[in-house]
Design a protein around this motif. Structure first.
Motif, mmCIF file in Angstrom:
data_model
loop_
_atom_site.group_PDB
_atom_site.id
_atom_site.type_symbol
_atom_site.label_atom_id
_atom_site.label_comp_id
_atom_site.label_asym_id
_atom_site.label_seq_id
_atom_site.Cartn_x
_atom_site.Cartn_y
_atom_site.Cartn_z
ATOM 1 N N ASN A 22 0.803 -1.229 0.000
ATOM 2 C CA ASN A 22 0.000 0.000 0.000
ATOM 3 C C ASN A 22 0.837 1.280 0.000
ATOM 4 O O ASN A 22 0.279 2.379 0.019
ATOM 5 N N LEU A 23 2.165 1.133 0.033
ATOM 6 C CA LEU A 23 3.034 2.318 0.095
ATOM 7 C C LEU A 23 4.038 2.296 -1.054
ATOM 8 O O LEU A 23 4.543 1.230 -1.433
ATOM 9 N N VAL A 24 4.351 3.464 -1.593
ATOM 10 C CA VAL A 24 5.375 3.582 -2.634
ATOM 11 C C VAL A 24 6.257 4.794 -2.326
ATOM 12 O O VAL A 24 5.928 5.610 -1.465
ATOM 13 N N ILE A 25 7.392 4.861 -3.039
ATOM 14 C CA ILE A 25 8.296 6.003 -2.858
ATOM 15 C C ILE A 25 8.222 6.890 -4.100
ATOM 16 O O ILE A 25 8.291 6.398 -5.233
ATOM 17 N N GLN A 26 8.048 8.183 -3.868
ATOM 18 C CA GLN A 26 7.981 9.163 -4.960
ATOM 19 C C GLN A 26 9.302 9.932 -4.986
ATOM 20 O O GLN A 26 9.653 10.593 -4.014
ATOM 21 N N SER A 62 -3.043 18.839 5.006
ATOM 22 C CA SER A 62 -3.477 17.718 5.827
ATOM 23 C C SER A 62 -3.916 18.198 7.220
ATOM 24 O O SER A 62 -4.926 17.730 7.764
ATOM 25 N N GLN A 63 -3.187 19.191 7.744
ATOM 26 C CA GLN A 63 -3.574 19.758 9.047
ATOM 27 C C GLN A 63 -4.931 20.457 8.969
ATOM 28 O O GLN A 63 -5.583 20.671 9.973
ATOM 29 N N CYS A 64 -5.337 20.838 7.760
ATOM 30 C CA CYS A 64 -6.644 21.489 7.577
ATOM 31 C C CYS A 64 -7.702 20.483 7.126
ATOM 32 O O CYS A 64 -8.771 20.869 6.646
ATOM 33 N N GLY A 65 -7.404 19.196 7.224
ATOM 34 C CA GLY A 65 -8.418 18.169 6.978
ATOM 35 C C GLY A 65 -8.465 17.621 5.566
ATOM 36 O O GLY A 65 -9.372 16.851 5.230
ATOM 37 N N ILE A 66 -7.513 18.021 4.701
ATOM 38 C CA ILE A 66 -7.487 17.462 3.335
ATOM 39 C C ILE A 66 -6.745 16.121 3.385
ATOM 40 O O ILE A 66 -5.634 16.036 3.911
ATOM 41 N N LYS A 67 -7.353 15.082 2.813
ATOM 42 C CA LYS A 67 -6.684 13.770 2.784
ATOM 43 C C LYS A 67 -5.670 13.750 1.646
ATOM 44 O O LYS A 67 -6.029 14.041 0.494
ATOM 45 N N THR A 68 -4.417 13.423 1.961
ATOM 46 C CA THR A 68 -3.384 13.387 0.924
ATOM 47 C C THR A 68 -2.684 12.023 0.931
ATOM 48 O O THR A 68 -2.826 11.249 1.874
ATOM 49 N N HIS A 69 -1.874 11.810 -0.099
ATOM 50 C CA HIS A 69 -1.129 10.544 -0.189
ATOM 51 C C HIS A 69 0.156 10.571 0.646
ATOM 52 O O HIS A 69 0.783 9.545 0.831
ATOM 53 N N LEU A 70 0.535 11.748 1.158
ATOM 54 C CA LEU A 70 1.853 11.870 1.804
ATOM 55 C C LEU A 70 1.890 11.196 3.180
ATOM 56 O O LEU A 70 1.043 11.453 4.026
ATOM 57 N N ILE A 71 2.877 10.329 3.358
ATOM 58 C CA ILE A 71 3.134 9.780 4.697
ATOM 59 C C ILE A 71 4.224 10.624 5.343
ATOM 60 O O ILE A 71 4.004 11.270 6.351
ATOM 61 N N ARG A 72 5.416 10.648 4.729
ATOM 62 C CA ARG A 72 6.480 11.546 5.209
ATOM 63 C C ARG A 72 7.571 11.685 4.151
ATOM 64 O O ARG A 72 7.703 10.848 3.258
ATOM 65 N N ARG A 73 8.339 12.771 4.274
ATOM 66 C CA ARG A 73 9.495 12.932 3.398
ATOM 67 C C ARG A 73 10.596 12.023 3.922
ATOM 68 O O ARG A 73 10.800 11.925 5.131
ATOM 69 N N LEU A 74 11.285 11.329 3.020
ATOM 70 C CA LEU A 74 12.323 10.377 3.438
ATOM 71 C C LEU A 74 13.711 11.001 3.370
ATOM 72 O O LEU A 74 14.565 10.706 4.204
ATOM 73 N N ASN A 75 13.948 11.804 2.357
ATOM 74 C CA ASN A 75 15.265 12.425 2.170
ATOM 75 C C ASN A 75 15.097 13.596 1.216
ATOM 76 O O ASN A 75 13.976 14.010 0.943
ATOM 77 N N MET A 76 16.217 14.119 0.707
ATOM 78 C CA MET A 76 16.168 15.341 -0.119
ATOM 79 C C MET A 76 15.306 15.195 -1.372
ATOM 80 O O MET A 76 14.758 16.167 -1.867
ATOM 81 N N ARG A 77 15.233 13.977 -1.896
ATOM 82 C CA ARG A 77 14.510 13.810 -3.161
ATOM 83 C C ARG A 77 13.309 12.876 -3.088
ATOM 84 O O ARG A 77 12.635 12.668 -4.096
ATOM 85 N N GLU A 78 13.064 12.280 -1.919
ATOM 86 C CA GLU A 78 12.035 11.238 -1.889
ATOM 87 C C GLU A 78 11.016 11.398 -0.770
ATOM 88 O O GLU A 78 11.346 11.878 0.315
ATOM 89 N N GLN A 79 9.815 10.941 -1.097
ATOM 90 C CA GLN A 79 8.717 10.921 -0.118
ATOM 91 C C GLN A 79 8.124 9.514 -0.079
ATOM 92 O O GLN A 79 8.020 8.862 -1.119
ATOM 93 N N SER A 191 -11.417 2.063 0.213
ATOM 94 C CA SER A 191 -10.532 3.007 -0.471
ATOM 95 C C SER A 191 -11.150 4.398 -0.359
ATOM 96 O O SER A 191 -12.369 4.542 -0.195
ATOM 97 N N GLU A 192 -10.287 5.402 -0.400
ATOM 98 C CA GLU A 192 -10.766 6.776 -0.261
ATOM 99 C C GLU A 192 -10.017 7.672 -1.236
ATOM 100 O O GLU A 192 -8.913 7.341 -1.680
ATOM 101 N N ILE A 193 -10.633 8.818 -1.535
ATOM 102 C CA ILE A 193 -10.016 9.752 -2.477
ATOM 103 C C ILE A 193 -8.962 10.569 -1.747
ATOM 104 O O ILE A 193 -9.231 11.127 -0.683
ATOM 105 N N VAL A 194 -7.749 10.590 -2.311
ATOM 106 C CA VAL A 194 -6.673 11.389 -1.704
ATOM 107 C C VAL A 194 -6.048 12.306 -2.754
ATOM 108 O O VAL A 194 -6.019 11.974 -3.941
ATOM 109 N N LEU A 195 -5.556 13.442 -2.285
ATOM 110 C CA LEU A 195 -4.768 14.327 -3.132
ATOM 111 C C LEU A 195 -3.438 13.629 -3.397
ATOM 112 O O LEU A 195 -2.776 13.189 -2.451
#
Ligand code: TMP
Ligand code: ASP
Length: 263
Positions: A22-26, A62-79, A191-195
């Motif tokens: 369920n998780l990928v790296i961008q 996300s803090q304002c209640g928008i559902k997004t795909h972001l879990i966390r930033r991993l490094n300078m180029r990846e999330q 499943s849910e709609i995410v930005l």
């Protein structure tokens, strides 16, 4: 988080598998393209800046209640992001007329739109991402009526939030493109709609509020130069880059090494 094999490579990003289905790296590349790949360049540092700017924006949304795909930033180029089935649609929100809107309909450049304008484009490079209507979306099953209602409402809310965020730092949010997908929610088992995708100077038009200087990818599209300096200016104003990175508001001047504040 270990990076698995490449799932997909787009013009500006690469998606990699992880051990969790369920998780990928961008991964954000430095490649810049315009006019559907007709114009190409490598803009050193762009990927790093877009990764940070997009992380900042998604975290705030996300803090304002928008559902997004972001879990966390991993490094300078990846999330690390939630894997999402992307709707084949680019959702465009416009506040000021410019770009393809002025070309297509002859609306004067810079016309302030009374209400934000939503547009849909079919994501299909071979066809140059043509403009489509809601009826096309329903006819071809690209999204349901219910899904589109949620997406339209969310897009207008994102526009309100981002307009305020940028106005506070002296930037006009002229227009932007966003993408959505359907991601699995472990808690609800639905499943849910995410930005999805990214929000960065690659995908927005951002003008300095006083001078209307372009702080976005139009610098590349229109050969205006100083692309990285413009993106750095956006990062600096959003408070992501340290104050001592002194980039003049009026004259972009020389290239400044990219340094970021610790989280
Ligand atoms: P447009 O005026 O060229 O249609 O662009 C509208 C907005 O969408 C603008 O902020 C730039 C953004 N955009 C993308 O992010 N990707 C694209 O492929 C295109 C054409 C536009
Ligand atoms: N992203 C598109 C391309 O690569 C167009 C654009 O952003 O202007 O060609």
């Amino acid at each position: 988080m270990n990076k698995g094999s490449k799932l997909y490579e787009g013009k500006a990003k690469i998606i990699y598998e992880t051990k969790d289905k369920n998780l990928v790296i961008q991964h954000f590349k430095d490649d810049a393209t315009a006019f559907n790949n007709l114009k190409k360049a490598n803009v050193e540092g762009k990927g790093v800046l877009n990764n940070r700017i997009s992380e900042f924006i998604y975290t705030n949304l996300s803090q304002c209640g928008i559902k997004t795909h972001l879990i966390r930033r991993l490094n300078m180029r990846e999330q690390l992001i939630r894997k999402a089935e992307i709707f084949p649609i680019e959702f465009i929100v416009r506040n000021i007329a410019t770009g393809s809107l002025t070309k297509r309909l002859g609306i004067s450049e810079g016309t302030i739109l009374e209400n934000p304008l939503l547009e849909y484009c079919y994501k299909k490079d071979e066809l140059n991402d043509p403009l489509i209507s809601k009826e096309h979306i329903y006819s071809f099953g690209w999204a349901t009526k219910n899904e589109l209602e949620i997406i339209d409402k969310t897009s207008l809310r994102i526009n309100d939030l981002l307009t305020g965020m940028f106005r506070a730092v002296g930037i006009k949010l002229v227009d932007f493109k966003i993408e959505y997908g359907k991601a699995w929610n472990k808690d609800t088992e639905k499943s849910e709609i995410v930005l999805a995708d990214e929000i960065s100077p690659d995908t927005c038009r951002l003008w300095d509020a006083k001078t209307e200087k372009k702080l976005d990818k139009d610098r590349f599209r229109k050969d205006l130069g100083n692309i990285v300096q413009a993106y750095q200016e956006v990062a600096k104003r959003l408070g992501i880059m340290p104050e001592e990175t002194n980039i003049s508001e009026v004259n972009f001047g020389k290239t400044i090494p990219i340094k970021f504040k610790k989280k």
